[in-house]
Design an enzyme around this catalytic site. Structure first.
Site, PDB file in Angstrom:
ATOM      1  CD  GLU A 313     -31.270  62.564 -78.214  1.00 57.40           C
ATOM      2  OE1 GLU A 313     -31.121  63.001 -77.060  1.00 57.40           O
ATOM      3  OE2 GLU A 313     -30.328  62.482 -79.026  1.00 57.40           O
ATOM      4  CG  HIS A 334     -50.521  81.743 -92.392  1.00 57.24           C
ATOM      5  ND1 HIS A 334     -51.746  82.141 -92.898  1.00 57.24           N
ATOM      6  CD2 HIS A 334     -50.420  82.350 -91.178  1.00 57.24           C
ATOM      7  CE1 HIS A 334     -52.325  82.970 -92.042  1.00 57.24           C
ATOM      8  NE2 HIS A 334     -51.540  83.108 -90.989  1.00 57.24           N
ATOM      9  CE  LYS A 448     -23.359  60.703 -80.759  1.00 60.25           C
ATOM     10  NZ  LYS A 448     -23.486  60.786 -79.317  1.00 60.25           N
TER      11      LYS A 448
HETATM   12  O1  LIG Z   1     -23.459  67.104 -73.735  1.00 59.49           O
HETATM   13  P1  LIG Z   1     -22.874  66.177 -74.736  1.00 59.49           P
HETATM   14  O2  LIG Z   1     -22.198  65.003 -74.105  1.00 59.49           O
HETATM   15  O3  LIG Z   1     -21.967  66.904 -75.691  1.00 59.49           O
HETATM   16  O4  LIG Z   1     -24.068  65.600 -75.600  1.00 59.49           O
HETATM   17  C1  LIG Z   1     -24.788  66.383 -76.480  1.00 59.49           C
HETATM   18  C2  LIG Z   1     -25.865  65.577 -77.187  1.00 59.49           C
HETATM   19  O5  LIG Z   1     -25.246  64.611 -78.018  1.00 59.49           O
HETATM   20  C3  LIG Z   1     -25.639  63.254 -78.070  1.00 59.49           C
HETATM   21  O6  LIG Z   1     -25.348  62.715 -79.318  1.00 59.49           O
HETATM   22  C4  LIG Z   1     -27.043  62.916 -77.667  1.00 59.49           C
HETATM   23  O7  LIG Z   1     -27.803  62.378 -78.722  1.00 59.49           O
HETATM   24  C5  LIG Z   1     -27.795  64.046 -77.038  1.00 59.49           C
HETATM   25  O8  LIG Z   1     -28.731  63.476 -76.165  1.00 59.49           O
HETATM   26  C6  LIG Z   1     -26.871  64.974 -76.269  1.00 59.49           C
HETATM   27  O9  LIG Z   1     -27.653  65.989 -75.659  1.00 59.49           O
END
Ligand SMILES: O=P(O)(O)OC[C@H]1O[C@H](O)[C@H](O)[C@@H](O)[C@@H]1O
Length: 459
Positions: A313, A334, A448
């Site tokens: 990331e 393995h 998302k």
């Molecule tokens: O802690 P949060 O805001 O729930 O984020 C949790 C995770 O989700 C996101 O989609 C990112 O890609 C991550 O970098 C992050 O650690």
């Protein structure tokens, strides 16, 4: 600092920072031939690390990068300790919900205490509530778990910096519903704990609103340290404490590395800078496209997974980066080793070794002979693993594959804190050398958005 560290004879090895030693000798052309780096090439990239290292030192002083200052903080750990003690009253199981960086750092630390290793927990662990992590969203798993959990003695810690992560919100809501359905609604504030950011003007935090509506206590998520960099905050250290680890010692290990950074006169003196320069040079000059991490210890298995998120990331941007691969030794000798040794010469391997000579059961000599395995007669199992972990870098080097070794003398809280800080600084420096922002992850947003659209449209 419990152990002295190896000093470099040349710029290819740097002094380690904590109870571990790092060598990139196996990345040099003098050792592995044409796929390796020349001193000259490495120096060019070390030069590029110089202003970036200076910036980090400056950020430490100004507090602009709180990750560098968190090792010195203690008040937040006292709060986390108190919240955990309250939550643990009458508890037999603590469930952690949180994904990505809100899950992997805690798992990495909990595993140091034997979590998720069958038979790996020390006897004193049995006195504590057990810990479980659900970081992936799977309806069958979640309903299976909620159906069989004894909800009266189960506690839930829900971690999300943004408070808006779909997976975590869905899990939290499902758990709340299960608790209500079990007639335990009045006890919700004592059964749940949130770790999320404080309210910010103009930014909604779904988890905070949901938990506030249920009277659930919340710890503040550090607003300057997020996701994959949050392992040294309450996000990673709460699960560590739940497994009885010394969170202050974890921070001390990280502080050792920061101190080393402040003391380093040039990048060649600072192991994360040397590693970052080598990683970027191998990528840009030697066609390396994959970055393998292979710890030889079950207790470091999740470290490899945490590293994968950190590296992927942080650096996979603008068409750049190397793809991280998690492996564990000797198991993956393995499985993946054939590819590492003889696939496209496009990878470098980091082998993390723990001192294991003399550990574990002794292999009965008579039975070893009966099995035609005289070579292990009378040896400890830890001797076998130590031999394998020593042989693998030799084999990789002979095959012309760049290999870095990290030797951990004593795998404890201080060592893991140092290793975590090492990898985070190495990643930040690699990003900066490449001209990449190592802190954002803009490309994950599209999936998302499309997910929400599909749910709105009935999937
Ligand atoms: O802690 P949060 O805001 O729930 O984020 C949790 C995770 O989700 C996101 O989609 C990112 O890609 C991550 O970098 C992050 O650690």
């Amino acid at each position: 600092m419990t152990n002295p560290v190896s000093l470099s004879k040349n710029s290819a090895s740097a002094e380690g920072c904590a109870p571990f030693r790092i060598s990139i000798d196996g990345c040099m052309e003098t050792v592995i031939g044409r796929h390796g780096l020349s001193e000259h090439l490495l120096s060019r990239y070390l030069k590029r690390a110089e202003p970036e290292l200076a910036k980090l030192r400056d950020h430490y002083k100004t507090g602009r990068l709180p990750l560098l200052n968190i090792p010195e903080e203690t008040a937040d750990l006292d709060d986390a300790h108190a919240a955990l003690a309250r939550l643990s009253e009458g508890a037999r199981l603590i469930v952690f919900f949180g994904t990505g960086g809100s899950g992997l750092g805690g798992q990495t630390l909990a595993q140091l205490a034997g979590w998720n290793i069958p038979g790996g927990a020390a006897p004193d662990q049995r006195k504590r509530p057990r810990t479980r992590f659900y970081d992936n969203l799977d309806g069958a798993t979640l309903s299976g778990a909620l159906d069989i959990l004894d909800l009266e003695t189960t506690r839930f810690v829900v971690t999300s910096k943004s408070g808006s992560t779909t997976e975590t919100l869905a899990q939290a809501i499902a758990a709340l519903s299960a608790v209500k359905a079990a007639g335990l609604e009045a006890r919700i504030p004592e059964l749940f704990l949130g770790i999320t950011e404080e309210d910010k003007p103009g930014k909604s935090n779904g988890l905070r609103s949901l938990f506030a509506a249920h009277g659930i206590p919340m710890l503040a998520h550090h607003d300057g340290i997020g996701g994959r960099y949050s392992c040294l905050t309450n996000v990673g250290l709460m699960p560590a404490m739940a497994r009885g680890l010394d969170a202050f010692a974890v921070r001390q290990g990280a502080a050792d590395v920061v101190q080393k950074m402040l003391d380093a006169r040039r990048p060649a003196d600072f192991a994360p800078a040397v590693s970052a320069a080598a990683a970027v040079a191998l990528n840009k000059e030697k066609g390396v496209r994959l970055s393998v991490i292979m710890p030889y210890a079950d207790r470091l298995g999740r470290l490899a997974d945490w590293y994968v998120q950190l590296w992927a990331e942080s650096l996979g941007k603008n068409g750049q980066g190397t793809c991280p691969i998690a492996a564990v030794g000797p198991l993956d000798q393995h499985s993946q080793l054939q590819f590492f040794m003889d696939g496209p010469p496009e990878l470098w391997v980091t082998v993390v070794r723990v001192a294991t000579v003399g550990n574990g059961p002794v292999v009965d000599a008579e039975m070893a002979r009966q099995a035609g395995a005289d070579y292990m007669a009378g040896r400890h199992v830890g001797d076998i693993v130590a031999a394998q972990a020593a042989a693998l870098p030799e084999a990789l080097a002979q095959a012309g594959r760049p290999v870095r070794t990290i030797d951990v003398d004593r795998l404890d809280e201080r060592a893991i804190g140092g290793i975590l800080m090492h990898f985070m600084l190495e990643t930040i420096l690699a990003g900066r050398i490449m001209g990449i922002d190592p802190f954002d992850q803009p490309a994950v947003e599209l999936a998302k958005i499309l997910t929400r659209k599909r749910l709105d449209a009935g999937i």
